[in-house]
Design a protein around this motif. Structure first.
Motif, PDB file in Angstrom:
ATOM      1  N   ARG A   6       0.587  -1.125   0.142  1.00  0.00           N
ATOM      2  CA  ARG A   6       0.072  -0.050   0.057  1.00  0.00           C
ATOM      3  C   ARG A   6       0.822   1.196   0.212  1.00  0.00           C
ATOM      4  O   ARG A   6       0.337   2.357   0.497  1.00  0.00           O
ATOM      5  CB  ARG A   6      -0.964   0.075   1.161  1.00  0.00           C
ATOM      6  CG  ARG A   6      -1.971  -0.952   1.230  1.00  0.00           C
ATOM      7  CD  ARG A   6      -2.867  -0.931   2.404  1.00  0.00           C
ATOM      8  NE  ARG A   6      -3.593   0.456   2.423  1.00  0.00           N
ATOM      9  CZ  ARG A   6      -4.661   0.606   3.480  1.00  0.00           C
ATOM     10  NH1 ARG A   6      -5.042  -0.339   3.982  1.00  0.00           N
ATOM     11  NH2 ARG A   6      -5.122   1.945   3.198  1.00  0.00           N
TER      12      ARG A   6
ATOM     13  N   THR B 153      -0.162   5.582  -1.126  1.00  0.00           N
ATOM     14  CA  THR B 153      -1.535   5.447  -1.252  1.00  0.00           C
ATOM     15  C   THR B 153      -2.263   6.378  -0.365  1.00  0.00           C
ATOM     16  O   THR B 153      -3.701   6.500  -0.450  1.00  0.00           O
ATOM     17  CB  THR B 153      -2.219   4.058  -0.863  1.00  0.00           C
ATOM     18  OG1 THR B 153      -1.753   3.734   0.309  1.00  0.00           O
ATOM     19  CG2 THR B 153      -1.608   2.766  -1.857  1.00  0.00           C
TER      20      THR B 153
ATOM     21  N   PHE C 199      -6.210   6.813  -1.410  1.00  0.00           N
ATOM     22  CA  PHE C 199      -7.450   6.016  -0.825  1.00  0.00           C
ATOM     23  C   PHE C 199      -8.082   6.845   0.187  1.00  0.00           C
ATOM     24  O   PHE C 199      -8.801   6.504   0.964  1.00  0.00           O
ATOM     25  CB  PHE C 199      -6.601   4.829  -0.032  1.00  0.00           C
ATOM     26  CG  PHE C 199      -6.366   3.704  -0.925  1.00  0.00           C
ATOM     27  CD1 PHE C 199      -6.913   3.739  -1.982  1.00  0.00           C
ATOM     28  CD2 PHE C 199      -5.573   2.837  -0.234  1.00  0.00           C
ATOM     29  CE1 PHE C 199      -6.451   2.352  -2.950  1.00  0.00           C
ATOM     30  CE2 PHE C 199      -5.068   1.679  -0.893  1.00  0.00           C
ATOM     31  CZ  PHE C 199      -5.797   1.694  -2.424  1.00  0.00           C
TER      32      PHE C 199
ATOM     33  N   ILE D 239     -13.904  -0.400  -9.997  1.00  0.00           N
ATOM     34  CA  ILE D 239     -12.969  -0.959  -8.785  1.00  0.00           C
ATOM     35  C   ILE D 239     -12.688   0.364  -8.015  1.00  0.00           C
ATOM     36  O   ILE D 239     -12.050   1.213  -8.598  1.00  0.00           O
ATOM     37  CB  ILE D 239     -11.789  -1.559  -9.057  1.00  0.00           C
ATOM     38  CG1 ILE D 239     -12.018  -3.038  -9.958  1.00  0.00           C
ATOM     39  CG2 ILE D 239     -10.783  -1.891  -7.944  1.00  0.00           C
ATOM     40  CD1 ILE D 239     -10.884  -3.716 -10.529  1.00  0.00           C
TER      41      ILE D 239
ATOM     42  N   ILE E  31     -11.564   1.383  -4.415  1.00  0.00           N
ATOM     43  CA  ILE E  31     -11.237   0.695  -3.170  1.00  0.00           C
ATOM     44  C   ILE E  31     -11.581   1.288  -1.836  1.00  0.00           C
ATOM     45  O   ILE E  31     -11.404   2.688  -1.896  1.00  0.00           O
ATOM     46  CB  ILE E  31      -9.662   0.404  -3.039  1.00  0.00           C
ATOM     47  CG1 ILE E  31      -9.104  -0.403  -4.387  1.00  0.00           C
ATOM     48  CG2 ILE E  31      -9.318  -0.007  -1.824  1.00  0.00           C
ATOM     49  CD1 ILE E  31      -7.906  -0.452  -4.660  1.00  0.00           C
ATOM     50  N   ASN E  32     -12.198   0.634  -0.863  1.00  0.00           N
ATOM     51  CA  ASN E  32     -12.422   1.283   0.286  1.00  0.00           C
ATOM     52  C   ASN E  32     -11.480   0.907   1.308  1.00  0.00           C
ATOM     53  O   ASN E  32     -11.086  -0.134   1.848  1.00  0.00           O
ATOM     54  CB  ASN E  32     -13.797   0.689   0.744  1.00  0.00           C
ATOM     55  CG  ASN E  32     -14.129   1.317   2.333  1.00  0.00           C
ATOM     56  OD1 ASN E  32     -13.478   1.817   2.778  1.00  0.00           O
ATOM     57  ND2 ASN E  32     -15.333   0.873   2.494  1.00  0.00           N
TER      58      ASN E  32
ATOM     59  N   HIS F 146      -9.677  -4.243   4.641  1.00  0.00           N
ATOM     60  CA  HIS F 146      -8.567  -4.659   4.086  1.00  0.00           C
ATOM     61  C   HIS F 146      -8.644  -5.902   3.446  1.00  0.00           C
ATOM     62  O   HIS F 146      -7.983  -6.497   2.552  1.00  0.00           O
ATOM     63  CB  HIS F 146      -7.548  -4.855   5.039  1.00  0.00           C
ATOM     64  CG  HIS F 146      -7.155  -3.672   5.905  1.00  0.00           C
ATOM     65  ND1 HIS F 146      -6.907  -3.754   7.160  1.00  0.00           N
ATOM     66  CD2 HIS F 146      -7.059  -2.362   5.469  1.00  0.00           C
ATOM     67  CE1 HIS F 146      -6.843  -2.370   7.578  1.00  0.00           C
ATOM     68  NE2 HIS F 146      -6.868  -1.583   6.467  1.00  0.00           N
TER      69      HIS F 146
ATOM     70  N   MET G 259      -9.000  -6.423  -0.767  1.00  0.00           N
ATOM     71  CA  MET G 259      -8.689  -5.535  -1.452  1.00  0.00           C
ATOM     72  C   MET G 259      -7.655  -5.637  -2.471  1.00  0.00           C
ATOM     73  O   MET G 259      -6.782  -6.228  -2.630  1.00  0.00           O
ATOM     74  CB  MET G 259      -8.004  -4.393  -0.392  1.00  0.00           C
ATOM     75  CG  MET G 259      -7.613  -3.008  -0.915  1.00  0.00           C
ATOM     76  SD  MET G 259      -6.701  -2.438   0.228  1.00  0.00           S
ATOM     77  CE  MET G 259      -7.884  -1.782   1.503  1.00  0.00           C
TER      78      MET G 259
ATOM     79  N   ARG H  47      -3.505  -1.282  -5.600  1.00  0.00           N
ATOM     80  CA  ARG H  47      -3.731   0.171  -5.958  1.00  0.00           C
ATOM     81  C   ARG H  47      -3.753   0.826  -7.272  1.00  0.00           C
ATOM     82  O   ARG H  47      -4.336   1.470  -7.656  1.00  0.00           O
ATOM     83  CB  ARG H  47      -2.789   1.222  -5.015  1.00  0.00           C
ATOM     84  CG  ARG H  47      -1.336   1.049  -5.746  1.00  0.00           C
ATOM     85  CD  ARG H  47      -0.431   1.871  -4.997  1.00  0.00           C
ATOM     86  NE  ARG H  47       0.884   1.984  -5.226  1.00  0.00           N
ATOM     87  CZ  ARG H  47       1.538   2.542  -5.939  1.00  0.00           C
ATOM     88  NH1 ARG H  47       0.618   3.862  -6.636  1.00  0.00           N
ATOM     89  NH2 ARG H  47       2.864   2.687  -6.353  1.00  0.00           N
TER      90      ARG H  47
ATOM     91  N   HIS I 161      -7.123   0.651  -8.871  1.00  0.00           N
ATOM     92  CA  HIS I 161      -8.179   1.714  -8.150  1.00  0.00           C
ATOM     93  C   HIS I 161      -8.825   2.627  -9.408  1.00  0.00           C
ATOM     94  O   HIS I 161      -7.945   3.340 -10.304  1.00  0.00           O
ATOM     95  CB  HIS I 161      -7.640   2.493  -7.287  1.00  0.00           C
ATOM     96  CG  HIS I 161      -8.838   3.365  -6.386  1.00  0.00           C
ATOM     97  ND1 HIS I 161      -9.509   3.068  -5.649  1.00  0.00           N
ATOM     98  CD2 HIS I 161      -8.836   4.972  -6.576  1.00  0.00           C
ATOM     99  CE1 HIS I 161     -10.217   4.376  -5.269  1.00  0.00           C
ATOM    100  NE2 HIS I 161      -9.687   5.247  -5.960  1.00  0.00           N
TER     101      HIS I 161
ATOM    102  N   VAL J 183     -12.246  -9.685  -5.972  1.00  0.00           N
ATOM    103  CA  VAL J 183     -12.626  -8.541  -5.101  1.00  0.00           C
ATOM    104  C   VAL J 183     -13.942  -8.771  -4.242  1.00  0.00           C
ATOM    105  O   VAL J 183     -14.820  -9.039  -5.110  1.00  0.00           O
ATOM    106  CB  VAL J 183     -12.600  -7.304  -6.328  1.00  0.00           C
ATOM    107  CG1 VAL J 183     -12.931  -6.103  -5.379  1.00  0.00           C
ATOM    108  CG2 VAL J 183     -11.297  -7.264  -7.162  1.00  0.00           C
TER     109      VAL J 183
ATOM    110  N   HIS K 176     -15.370  -3.087  -2.571  1.00  0.00           N
ATOM    111  CA  HIS K 176     -14.351  -2.624  -3.395  1.00  0.00           C
ATOM    112  C   HIS K 176     -14.859  -2.325  -4.629  1.00  0.00           C
ATOM    113  O   HIS K 176     -14.039  -1.816  -5.497  1.00  0.00           O
ATOM    114  CB  HIS K 176     -13.148  -3.140  -3.242  1.00  0.00           C
ATOM    115  CG  HIS K 176     -12.522  -3.340  -1.817  1.00  0.00           C
ATOM    116  ND1 HIS K 176     -12.074  -2.423  -1.272  1.00  0.00           N
ATOM    117  CD2 HIS K 176     -12.289  -4.659  -1.264  1.00  0.00           C
ATOM    118  CE1 HIS K 176     -11.715  -2.994  -0.023  1.00  0.00           C
ATOM    119  NE2 HIS K 176     -11.843  -4.192   0.176  1.00  0.00           N
TER     120      HIS K 176
END
Length: 101
Positions: A9, A12, A16, A44, A46-47, A51, A54, A57, A60, A89, A93
């Motif tokens: 991550r 990000t 995010f 897509i 991403i929340n 986790h 997910m 990145r 996204h 996924v 997300h």
């Protein structure tokens, strides 16, 4: 000299970041209760507070197609250039392409 991080991550923080009204960990139930069928196009999105399931990145904001289901997750296929990618996924997300924002 400190080496740059190479984690899953890294870089990000801005990508995010959630809106102030979105914060609070629990996603809206209306997004979680959407049933996706094979062939549906999804975005897509991403929340970061969840986790599990997910994707990376780099995916996204990308658009893919639902191919199937595996457990609670959906199998999403998308193209990265000319290479077909298959992602697993969870519904937290992804968003339908018409509602995505």
């Amino acid at each position: 000299m400190v080496k740059a991080p190479k984690g899953y991550r890294h870089r990000t923080r801005k990508l995010f970041k959630k809106d102030i009204r979105e914060r609070g960990g629990v996603p809206s139930l209306s997004l979680l209760m959407i049933k996706y069928n094979v062939g549906d196009k999804v975005m897509i999105y991403i929340n970061p507070s969840i986790h599990k399931g997910m994707p990376h990145r780099r995916f996204h904001g990308r658009t893919g197609v639902i191919v199937g289901r595996r457990g609670r997750a959906y199998i999403v296929e998308l193209y990265e250039g000319s290479v077909k990618r298959t992602l697993f996924v969870r519904p937290e997300h992804i968003r339908p392409l018409t509602v995505a924002a």
